[in-house]
Design an enzyme around this catalytic site. Structure first.
Site, PDB file in Angstrom:
ATOM      1  N   ASP A 155       0.847  -1.196   0.000  1.00 41.45           N
ATOM      2  CA  ASP A 155       0.000   0.000   0.000  1.00 41.45           C
ATOM      3  C   ASP A 155       0.883   1.247   0.000  1.00 41.45           C
ATOM      4  OD1 ASP A 155      -2.069   1.784   0.219  1.00 41.45           O
ATOM      5  OD2 ASP A 155      -3.078   0.732   1.834  1.00 41.45           O
ATOM      6  N   ASP A 156       0.785   2.050  -1.056  1.00 42.33           N
ATOM      7  CA  ASP A 156       1.527   3.312  -1.175  1.00 42.33           C
ATOM      8  C   ASP A 156       3.041   3.122  -1.265  1.00 42.33           C
ATOM      9  OD1 ASP A 156      -0.944   4.466  -0.958  1.00 42.33           O
ATOM     10  OD2 ASP A 156      -0.497   5.694   0.795  1.00 42.33           O
ATOM     11  N   CYS A 216      -6.483   4.224  -3.853  1.00 43.25           N
ATOM     12  CA  CYS A 216      -6.699   2.898  -3.270  1.00 43.25           C
ATOM     13  C   CYS A 216      -7.779   2.025  -3.900  1.00 43.25           C
ATOM     14  CB  CYS A 216      -7.002   3.049  -1.784  1.00 43.25           C
ATOM     15  SG  CYS A 216      -5.700   3.865  -0.857  1.00 43.25           S
ATOM     16  N   ARG A 222      -7.432  -1.202  -6.611  1.00 45.83           N
ATOM     17  CA  ARG A 222      -7.702  -2.567  -6.169  1.00 45.83           C
ATOM     18  C   ARG A 222      -8.834  -3.218  -6.978  1.00 45.83           C
ATOM     19  NH1 ARG A 222      -5.125  -3.006  -0.942  1.00 45.83           N
ATOM     20  NH2 ARG A 222      -3.881  -1.107  -0.844  1.00 45.83           N
ATOM     21  N   LYS A 262      -5.970  -5.608   3.404  1.00 48.62           N
ATOM     22  CA  LYS A 262      -6.851  -4.483   3.101  1.00 48.62           C
ATOM     23  C   LYS A 262      -7.721  -4.765   1.885  1.00 48.62           C
ATOM     24  CE  LYS A 262      -6.519   0.315   1.495  1.00 48.62           C
ATOM     25  NZ  LYS A 262      -5.600   1.448   1.288  1.00 48.62           N
ATOM     26  N   HIS A 302     -11.046  -2.718   0.875  1.00 45.01           N
ATOM     27  CA  HIS A 302     -11.344  -1.369   0.391  1.00 45.01           C
ATOM     28  C   HIS A 302     -12.212  -1.314  -0.868  1.00 45.01           C
ATOM     29  CE1 HIS A 302      -9.663   2.990   0.787  1.00 45.01           C
ATOM     30  NE2 HIS A 302     -10.978   2.900   0.970  1.00 45.01           N
ATOM     31  N   SER A 338      -8.855   1.550   4.361  1.00 46.21           N
ATOM     32  CA  SER A 338      -7.512   2.028   4.692  1.00 46.21           C
ATOM     33  C   SER A 338      -7.296   2.143   6.199  1.00 46.21           C
ATOM     34  CB  SER A 338      -7.263   3.393   4.047  1.00 46.21           C
ATOM     35  OG  SER A 338      -7.160   3.278   2.649  1.00 46.21           O
ATOM     36  N   HIS A 393       1.366   2.509   3.939  1.00 45.65           N
ATOM     37  CA  HIS A 393       0.349   3.560   4.041  1.00 45.65           C
ATOM     38  C   HIS A 393       0.342   4.107   5.463  1.00 45.65           C
ATOM     39  CE1 HIS A 393      -3.611   5.461   4.100  1.00 45.65           C
ATOM     40  NE2 HIS A 393      -3.800   5.192   2.818  1.00 45.65           N
ATOM     41  N   ASP A 425      -0.182  -0.694  -4.891  1.00 48.53           N
ATOM     42  CA  ASP A 425      -1.460  -0.197  -5.412  1.00 48.53           C
ATOM     43  C   ASP A 425      -1.339   1.172  -6.069  1.00 48.53           C
ATOM     44  OD1 ASP A 425      -1.095   1.261  -3.041  1.00 48.53           O
ATOM     45  OD2 ASP A 425      -3.229   1.259  -2.545  1.00 48.53           O
ATOM     46  N   ASN A 426      -0.303   1.938  -5.731  1.00 47.84           N
ATOM     47  CA  ASN A 426      -0.047   3.253  -6.340  1.00 47.84           C
ATOM     48  C   ASN A 426       1.262   3.771  -5.777  1.00 47.84           C
ATOM     49  OD1 ASN A 426      -2.841   3.958  -4.388  1.00 47.84           O
ATOM     50  ND2 ASN A 426      -0.842   4.725  -3.755  1.00 47.84           N
ATOM     51  N   LYS A 449       1.325   9.598  -5.329  1.00 46.94           N
ATOM     52  CA  LYS A 449      -0.066   9.160  -5.186  1.00 46.94           C
ATOM     53  C   LYS A 449      -1.028  10.319  -5.412  1.00 46.94           C
ATOM     54  CE  LYS A 449      -3.202   7.301  -1.637  1.00 46.94           C
ATOM     55  NZ  LYS A 449      -3.276   6.676  -0.303  1.00 46.94           N
TER      56      LYS A 449
END
Length: 486
Positions: free
Chosen positions: A36-37, A76, A80, A129, A131, A154, A231, A283-284, A304
């Site tokens: 994540d991130d 996010c 996903r 996660k 989301h 998140s 994240h 994810d980004n 992001k």
């Protein structure tokens, strides 16, 4: 002699091909590890940063490292949804990051990697996660997963301030969030209430992932492990907290790297190394406004929340020991939306009946000569803004308003800094020589601008574009969340 050489070569090729397809006939297992991130430059094997990631490095040394791999959107939920469905998120009606009270969720009628693999006998699990819906019936069990353990959204969507104290000031957005539930199946089993609780998550998820691997080692399985880190709010367990000597972000990276090592040890222990495809990606890009609590883009522009390269180009490694050539690098364009059709091809599963946007990238994995399954990629943001398109080495950016982190000081000690919404003009970039998107060359290559504009118009016809008021003809609807389930 030539004939003998030819026959020997042909026999060797057939034996190699037979061995390869025998492995495929055994239905390889699949593990997707989604960070994540995590920025393009965060793993050591991508940027050579000051901390160490030996297990991610080893994954790259034993597999294929991608240098032009993209998340489908720079935020996010949209990202996903795209990974799981093989579709641009606007095709399936998802955009942005869904809040706990969101009135939409991923439509359970959409095919996912999990539901696709269920058709050919796979056991499926999601850990981490989600989301894509805050409560049942919009949790993973409704989308092809046999089991679920994790957070529904998140880890910063909780009633806690950035310093770890309860958010009591009604003026602060954190005060609006409900308690953050850790869910087993469809029901909360406990709540994440402190930074120390956040630090437990990487370890808890790793334990559950290994448990699933060991319980299903005799059947083909799919594990989707979506870690909450890096994240914000970032935190590490006592085993790693303060151990890097490089700050909290480095501690968290150490623990994340440890987790990957534990997953790989479990595969080896259970004799699954050569029959398991492991995908590692993010994810980004990094949420740069959080300063030293955010990662880095490896020199790519912005992060992001933007359609610049730093927002969507992410690290990606795919390992299938003994099948994907070890220590290789793929510079071809590819994306998370390509995972579903690729996994379907390797498992023998049927593709979804509804149209998807992903392409099969097995020719890249097996290094077939001149393979180039994806030549175009579109960068959508917001509800349905087509902000850029890439074709080959060229990226055309369309006029829009975009987010920049450059005009404000980044945050410190976990506090959020600022960012600005600025006008972005039409521009053309050659990403092969200018991955940082610093030199607009549209005046020198008007024919390329025209070619990419025409390509973008094809997407506008089908997927739409709010910037040009194009509705699109092929967009499907998200699920509507009933008030009773919110």
């Amino acid at each position: 002699m030539f004939r003998q050489f030819y026959l020997c070569g042909l026999i060797g090729l057939l034996m190699y091909g037979g061995s390869l397809w025998a492995q495929k006939a055994n239905k390889p297992n699949f593990i997707i590890i989604l960070m994540d991130d995590m920025g393009y430059g965060d793993p050591e094997c991508y940027s050579g940063i000051e901390y160490k990631t030996p297990n991610i490095n080893k994954l790259a040394a034993e597999g294929m490292r991608f240098t032009n791999f993209y998340a489908a959107q720079a935020t996010c939920s949209a990202s996903r949804a795209a990974l799981l469905t093989g579709s641009y998120p606007n095709r399936v009606g998802i955009h942005g990051a869904l809040f706990p009270w969101a009135e939409i969720a991923l439509n359970p009628e959409e095919a996912t990697i999990a539901s696709t693999l269920k058709q050919v006998g796979y056991k499926t699990a999601m850990v981490g996660k989600w989301h894509l819906g805050a409560k049942a019936p919009h949790l993973p069990l409704s989308y092809g997963f046999d089991s679920y353990f994790g957070l529904p959204y998140s880890n910063d969507m909780w009633p806690v301030d950035y310093d770890g104290t309860p958010a009591t000031d009604p003026k602060k957005p954190q005060s609006k969030y409900p308690p953050l539930p850790l869910i087993e199946g469809n029901e909360p089993i406990r709540y994440i209430e402190t930074l120390a609780h956040q630090g437990e998550l990487t370890g808890l998820y790793t334990e559950r992932a290994i448990q699933f691997i060991e319980q299903n080692k005799k059947a083909p399985f799919f594990l989707y492990l979506a870690q909450p880190m890096v994240h914000v709010p970032i935190y590490a367990s006592p085993k790693f907290l303060g151990k890097s000597g490089k700050g909290l972000f480095a501690d968290v990276m150490m623990e994340v790297d440890w987790s990957i090592g534990e997953i790989m040890k479990a595969l080896k222990k259970n004799g699954l190394e050569k029959n398991t495809v492991v995908v590692f990606t993010s994810d980004n890009g990094p949420w740069l406004t959080f300063g030293e609590h955010a990662g880095n883009t490896g020199g790519l522009r912005e992060g992001k929340g933007s359609t610049w390269e730093g927002g969507q180009r992410v690290p990606s490694i795919i390992r299938w020991k003994g099948t994907i050539p070890a220590g290789t690098v793929c510079n071809n364009l590819s994306s998370t939306i390509d995972l579903l059709p690729t996994i379907a091809k390797l498992s023998g599963a049927p593709l979804p009946k509804e149209k998807i946007d992903g392409v099969d990238i097995t020719p890249l994995l097996f290094m077939e000569p001149n393979a180039n399954p994806r030549d175009e990629f579109v960068y959508y943001y917001g509800v349905n803004n087509l902000e850029a398109i890439r074709k080959g080495k060229w990226k055309l950016v369309f006029p829009h308003r975009g987010q920049t982190y450059k005009t404000y000081t980044h945050g410190k000690d976990g506090q959020r800094g600022g960012y600005a919404d600025v006008p972005v003009p039409l521009a053309l970039y050659n990403l092969s020589t200018d991955p940082g998107e610093t030199q607009d060359v549209k005046e020198s290559f008007p024919e390329v601008v025209e070619q990419l504009t025409q390509a973008a118009n094809r997407y506008r016809e089908t997927l739409g574009d709010d910037l040009t008021k194009s509705p699109g003809t092929e967009r499907r609807k998200a699920a509507v969340v009933n008030k009773e389930s919110k």
